[in-house]
Design a protein around this motif. Sequence first.
Motif, mmCIF file in Angstrom:
data_model
loop_
_atom_site.group_PDB
_atom_site.id
_atom_site.type_symbol
_atom_site.label_atom_id
_atom_site.label_comp_id
_atom_site.label_asym_id
_atom_site.label_seq_id
_atom_site.Cartn_x
_atom_site.Cartn_y
_atom_site.Cartn_z
ATOM 1 N N VAL A 85 7.816 -14.006 -5.648
ATOM 2 C CA VAL A 85 6.677 -13.351 -6.297
ATOM 3 C C VAL A 85 5.360 -13.841 -5.702
ATOM 4 C CG1 VAL A 85 5.445 -13.142 -8.494
ATOM 5 C CG2 VAL A 85 7.920 -12.904 -8.430
ATOM 6 N N MET A 86 5.287 -15.126 -5.407
ATOM 7 C CA MET A 86 4.058 -15.704 -4.879
ATOM 8 C C MET A 86 3.744 -15.205 -3.473
ATOM 9 S SD MET A 86 3.098 -19.747 -4.322
ATOM 10 C CE MET A 86 4.037 -20.195 -5.740
ATOM 11 N N PHE A 87 4.750 -15.122 -2.613
ATOM 12 C CA PHE A 87 4.510 -14.769 -1.217
ATOM 13 C C PHE A 87 4.735 -13.298 -0.897
ATOM 14 C CE2 PHE A 87 5.268 -19.405 -0.785
ATOM 15 C CZ PHE A 87 4.025 -19.723 -0.258
ATOM 16 N N ALA A 88 5.135 -12.492 -1.867
ATOM 17 C CA ALA A 88 5.358 -11.063 -1.631
ATOM 18 C C ALA A 88 4.107 -10.351 -1.125
ATOM 19 C CB ALA A 88 5.903 -10.400 -2.893
ATOM 20 N N PRO A 89 2.909 -10.604 -1.692
ATOM 21 C CA PRO A 89 1.726 -9.920 -1.146
ATOM 22 C C PRO A 89 1.450 -10.267 0.311
ATOM 23 C CG PRO A 89 1.232 -10.774 -3.317
ATOM 24 C CD PRO A 89 2.572 -11.327 -2.916
ATOM 25 N N LEU A 90 1.670 -11.520 0.683
ATOM 26 C CA LEU A 90 1.455 -11.921 2.066
ATOM 27 C C LEU A 90 2.430 -11.207 3.002
ATOM 28 C CD1 LEU A 90 -0.144 -13.768 3.974
ATOM 29 C CD2 LEU A 90 1.599 -15.516 3.583
ATOM 30 N N ALA A 91 3.699 -11.159 2.611
ATOM 31 C CA ALA A 91 4.690 -10.434 3.412
ATOM 32 C C ALA A 91 4.341 -8.949 3.488
ATOM 33 C CB ALA A 91 6.079 -10.625 2.811
ATOM 34 N N PHE A 92 3.847 -8.405 2.389
ATOM 35 C CA PHE A 92 3.442 -7.004 2.339
ATOM 36 C C PHE A 92 2.310 -6.742 3.327
ATOM 37 C CE2 PHE A 92 4.479 -3.621 -0.701
ATOM 38 C CZ PHE A 92 3.646 -2.616 -0.240
ATOM 39 N N VAL A 93 1.336 -7.636 3.370
ATOM 40 C CA VAL A 93 0.195 -7.479 4.283
ATOM 41 C C VAL A 93 0.662 -7.523 5.735
ATOM 42 C CG1 VAL A 93 -1.891 -8.637 5.128
ATOM 43 C CG2 VAL A 93 -1.581 -8.263 2.698
ATOM 44 N N PHE A 94 1.543 -8.478 6.064
ATOM 45 C CA PHE A 94 2.052 -8.557 7.435
ATOM 46 C C PHE A 94 2.816 -7.290 7.810
ATOM 47 C CE2 PHE A 94 1.958 -13.418 7.210
ATOM 48 C CZ PHE A 94 0.756 -13.462 7.893
ATOM 49 N N GLY A 95 3.662 -6.820 6.905
ATOM 50 C CA GLY A 95 4.432 -5.604 7.171
ATOM 51 C C GLY A 95 3.550 -4.383 7.295
ATOM 52 N N LEU A 96 2.576 -4.277 6.411
ATOM 53 C CA LEU A 96 1.651 -3.141 6.454
ATOM 54 C C LEU A 96 0.799 -3.185 7.714
ATOM 55 C CD1 LEU A 96 0.880 -0.710 4.708
ATOM 56 C CD2 LEU A 96 -0.863 -2.111 3.640
ATOM 57 N N GLY A 97 0.370 -4.374 8.106
ATOM 58 C CA GLY A 97 -0.426 -4.510 9.327
ATOM 59 C C GLY A 97 0.356 -4.114 10.564
ATOM 60 N N ALA A 98 1.643 -4.449 10.601
ATOM 61 C CA ALA A 98 2.476 -4.109 11.755
ATOM 62 C C ALA A 98 2.750 -2.612 11.831
ATOM 63 C CB ALA A 98 3.793 -4.878 11.688
ATOM 64 N N ALA A 99 2.830 -1.946 10.685
ATOM 65 C CA ALA A 99 3.171 -0.520 10.663
ATOM 66 C C ALA A 99 1.955 0.395 10.593
ATOM 67 C CB ALA A 99 4.086 -0.249 9.474
ATOM 68 N N MET A 100 0.769 -0.148 10.497
ATOM 69 C CA MET A 100 -0.427 0.651 10.231
ATOM 70 C C MET A 100 -0.660 1.765 11.249
ATOM 71 S SD MET A 100 -2.766 1.294 8.095
ATOM 72 C CE MET A 100 -2.553 -0.059 6.997
ATOM 73 N N ASN A 101 -0.416 1.516 12.509
ATOM 74 C CA ASN A 101 -0.693 2.533 13.525
ATOM 75 C C ASN A 101 0.381 3.606 13.609
ATOM 76 O OD1 ASN A 101 -3.098 1.304 14.281
ATOM 77 N ND2 ASN A 101 -2.054 -0.068 15.706
ATOM 78 N N ARG A 102 1.506 3.430 12.905
ATOM 79 C CA ARG A 102 2.606 4.381 12.988
ATOM 80 C C ARG A 102 2.778 5.222 11.734
ATOM 81 N NH1 ARG A 102 4.865 -0.445 14.928
ATOM 82 N NH2 ARG A 102 6.078 -0.657 13.029
ATOM 83 N N ILE A 103 1.957 5.019 10.713
ATOM 84 C CA ILE A 103 2.145 5.755 9.460
ATOM 85 C C ILE A 103 0.989 6.711 9.227
ATOM 86 C CG2 ILE A 103 3.580 3.980 8.387
ATOM 87 C CD1 ILE A 103 1.155 2.950 6.918
ATOM 88 N N SER A 104 1.251 7.720 8.408
ATOM 89 C CA SER A 104 0.212 8.708 8.089
ATOM 90 C C SER A 104 -0.751 8.146 7.049
ATOM 91 C CB SER A 104 0.867 9.984 7.547
ATOM 92 O OG SER A 104 1.455 9.735 6.277
ATOM 93 N N ALA A 105 -1.849 8.849 6.868
ATOM 94 C CA ALA A 105 -2.856 8.410 5.890
ATOM 95 C C ALA A 105 -2.291 8.443 4.476
ATOM 96 C CB ALA A 105 -4.102 9.279 5.993
ATOM 97 N N ALA A 106 -1.500 9.456 4.155
ATOM 98 C CA ALA A 106 -0.916 9.552 2.810
ATOM 99 C C ALA A 106 0.063 8.406 2.559
ATOM 100 C CB ALA A 106 -0.214 10.894 2.646
ATOM 101 N N THR A 107 0.865 8.063 3.572
ATOM 102 C CA THR A 107 1.796 6.936 3.438
ATOM 103 C C THR A 107 1.032 5.625 3.287
ATOM 104 O OG1 THR A 107 3.402 8.128 4.790
ATOM 105 C CG2 THR A 107 3.745 5.765 4.527
ATOM 106 N N ALA A 108 -0.049 5.472 4.059
ATOM 107 C CA ALA A 108 -0.865 4.254 3.958
ATOM 108 C C ALA A 108 -1.454 4.117 2.558
ATOM 109 C CB ALA A 108 -1.968 4.270 5.009
ATOM 110 N N GLN A 109 -1.913 5.223 1.977
ATOM 111 C CA GLN A 109 -2.489 5.164 0.640
ATOM 112 C C GLN A 109 -1.412 4.814 -0.392
ATOM 113 O OE1 GLN A 109 -4.735 8.616 -0.460
ATOM 114 N NE2 GLN A 109 -5.630 7.592 -2.203
ATOM 115 N N THR A 110 -0.226 5.397 -0.248
ATOM 116 C CA THR A 110 0.875 5.078 -1.160
ATOM 117 C C THR A 110 1.266 3.613 -1.043
ATOM 118 O OG1 THR A 110 1.681 7.350 -0.975
ATOM 119 C CG2 THR A 110 3.228 5.712 -1.808
ATOM 120 N N LEU A 111 1.330 3.108 0.190
ATOM 121 C CA LEU A 111 1.654 1.692 0.396
ATOM 122 C C LEU A 111 0.553 0.786 -0.152
ATOM 123 C CD1 LEU A 111 3.264 1.754 3.946
ATOM 124 C CD2 LEU A 111 4.403 1.341 1.751
ATOM 125 N N PHE A 112 -0.699 1.241 -0.091
ATOM 126 C CA PHE A 112 -1.789 0.462 -0.678
ATOM 127 C C PHE A 112 -1.597 0.339 -2.191
ATOM 128 C CE2 PHE A 112 -5.871 0.609 -2.952
ATOM 129 C CZ PHE A 112 -6.332 -0.652 -2.631
#
Length: 195
Positions: A85-112
């Motif tokens: 629970v403590m480190f999930a946001p950090l892992a989420f940020v790393f994963g989102l940062g790695a995938a940011m250039n490959r996802i659509s704007a709608a997917t990015a907003q949903t992931l946000f």
Amino acid sequence: MVDVNTIRSAAGTRAAAIDEGLRAHMNKVYGTMSIGMLITFAAAWAISGLAVTTDPSAAAAQIGTGKYLTSFGSALYMSPLKWVVMFAPLAFVFGLGAAMNRISAATAQTLFYAFAAVMGVSISSIFLVFTGYSIIQIFLVTSIAFAGLSLWGYTTKKDISGWGSFLIMGVIGLVVASIVNIFLGSPALVFAISA
């Protein structure tokens, strides 16, 4: 020959269109961030509501006078799951940062929005430790500071990125003063740090 007034009116029209586009973009950003903050609050409040009880018969552990953790709260805050629970946001940020250039704007907003919910679960323990008054007070101070700085930057169009090194020195000074005050216990220093 080109008429100077025509050139000036075309430049003014272009600047007005840019301002209108920027205003629309910033309104969307503020709206998205506001929804994200509400999701974070709702998730933190809901999880803490499931984790705490005042009924001793339904308690798995006592955390204060008249406050008990439910079996869900005990699993969430006292087991190895607390690290997830403590480190999930950090892992989420790393994963989102790695995938940011490959996802659509709608997917990015949903992931946000999913990130906002994960962040709420991660910080839900603040409702166990702090009073509702102090949480609301800090939220309001932070919101007002953000809105004020944002409005100042938007209206003056000044770049405040140069403040970074000065503000980092201030944060280091506050951390050192806070650590020193652990040993001193000075109410005046607490007030100065809060200010």
